[in-house]
Design an enzyme around this catalytic site. Structure first.
Site, PDB file in Angstrom:
ATOM      1  N   HIS A  36      43.741  93.770  21.925  1.00  0.00           N
ATOM      2  CA  HIS A  36      43.213  94.978  21.137  1.00  0.00           C
ATOM      3  C   HIS A  36      44.086  95.485  20.133  1.00  0.00           C
ATOM      4  O   HIS A  36      43.552  95.924  18.961  1.00  0.00           O
ATOM      5  CB  HIS A  36      42.851  96.083  22.310  1.00  0.00           C
ATOM      6  CG  HIS A  36      42.269  97.425  21.570  1.00  0.00           C
ATOM      7  ND1 HIS A  36      41.056  97.180  20.710  1.00  0.00           N
ATOM      8  CD2 HIS A  36      42.768  98.662  21.436  1.00  0.00           C
ATOM      9  CE1 HIS A  36      40.788  98.440  20.513  1.00  0.00           C
ATOM     10  NE2 HIS A  36      41.903  99.252  20.854  1.00  0.00           N
ATOM     11  N   ASP A  42      40.324 100.782  15.921  1.00  0.00           N
ATOM     12  CA  ASP A  42      39.763 101.440  17.020  1.00  0.00           C
ATOM     13  C   ASP A  42      39.246 102.731  16.615  1.00  0.00           C
ATOM     14  O   ASP A  42      38.231 102.550  15.702  1.00  0.00           O
ATOM     15  CB  ASP A  42      40.895 101.951  18.082  1.00  0.00           C
ATOM     16  CG  ASP A  42      40.607 102.403  19.295  1.00  0.00           C
ATOM     17  OD1 ASP A  42      40.187 101.728  20.221  1.00  0.00           O
ATOM     18  OD2 ASP A  42      40.772 103.518  19.411  1.00  0.00           O
TER      19      ASP A  42
END
Length: 288
Positions: A268, A104
């Site tokens: 994610h 991320d």
């Protein structure tokens, strides 16, 4: 919650970076994303420590690292500044060359670190991202709905700080549970650690500055172009927005010379949802 490693606070210029260090072997720097801390690696880091010296840090503005007050330009939270912090940490630990894995926001810091300091980064792994510049250039309704927080957090006039500050625990849990696609459940102690760190108003302010920088000064830095010259591994969640929206390998091959990668069975948060698969992929890549 802590990793089963030694901890240090390392001064690099105007910030102090919180670091967990363990293992023996070639150095690997692990960088976390939003809204986590280095604890996102709590499953993966001990596995990697069997073969590597693992350094897991909190990015500036996050966890127990320093949180400079943002200026109007948000330069303090440019990925260039955040990457320079990490280079400083590794140099102070005695490592002139090292591998990097970033999830991320940490992947974006790793990308900038590889572009600015190719002599230091031996190999780069980016987890569940495509480059910031590509993302903004291809933003559409689907992106706006799926990644609304990019625009919310970048809003001015103290709006996100005020709203998140009313109930940071709700914000953390809502963001994370909405992007979990099965696999290993989140560790409650890890969630508690994220909430503890994010309940600091300075952390909320810093994280908003991080996203404001991404929409401004980071794009200015990215406009100069540049290609990642070292090997790059792209990992993404098969259920994630990234995995379902982009041809991840094709995108990264426009930004890097040598790209490989694969989807993992997660949404994610790869290091927490698919830790065994993530660790295995990183082990193989960093030893090849």
């Amino acid at each position: 919650m802590r990793l089963p490693f030694d901890y240090q606070q390392i001064d690099v210029g105007d910030v102090r970076v919180n670091c967990a260090i363990g293992g023996v072997g070639p150095p690997v720097l692990l960088l976390h994303g939003y809204p986590q801390t280095h604890i996102i690696w709590h499953h993966v880091a001990p596995i990697l420590a069997n073969d590597f010296t693992v350094i897991a840090t909190d990015l500036r503005g996050y966890g127990d690292s320093s949180k400079p007050v943002p200026s109007p330009s948000n330069v303090e939270y440019s990925k260039r500044a955040m990457a320079d912090d990490q280079l400083g940490v590794m140099r102070q630990l005695g490592f002139s060359e090292f591998h990097v894995a970033g999830h991320d926001r940490g992947g974006r810091v790793g990308h900038r670190l590889a572009l600015d300091h190719p002599e230091a980064v031996k190999a780069l792994a980016v987890l569940d991202i495509v480059p910031t510049r590509y993302t903004f250039e291809h933003a559409d309704k689907q992106f706006g709905l799926g990644y609304f927080h990019w625009f919310f957090l970048a809003a001015g006039n103290g709006i996100p700080e005020r709203l998140i500050g009313q109930d940071p625990e709700f914000w953390i849990k809502a963001r994370m549970t909405s992007r979990h696609g099965g696999g290993t459940p989140f560790e409650p102690a890890a969630i508690d650690e994220y909430v503890r760190c994010f309940s600091d108003p300075a952390a909320i302010s810093a994280s908003c500055a991080d996203y404001r920088a991404a929409a401004t000064i980071d794009l200015e830095h990215d406009a100069s172009g540049g290609t990642v010259s070292m090997p790059l591994l792209a990992l993404w969640g098969e259920h994630s927005f990234v995995g379902q929206t982009y041809d991840v390998l094709a995108v990264w091959r426009s930004y890097a010379d040598r790209v490989e990668g694969m989807a993992l069975p997660s949404n994610h948060y790869l290091p927490e949802e698919a830790p065994q698969e993530t660790a295995a992929a990183l082990q193989k890549f960093f030893t090849s």
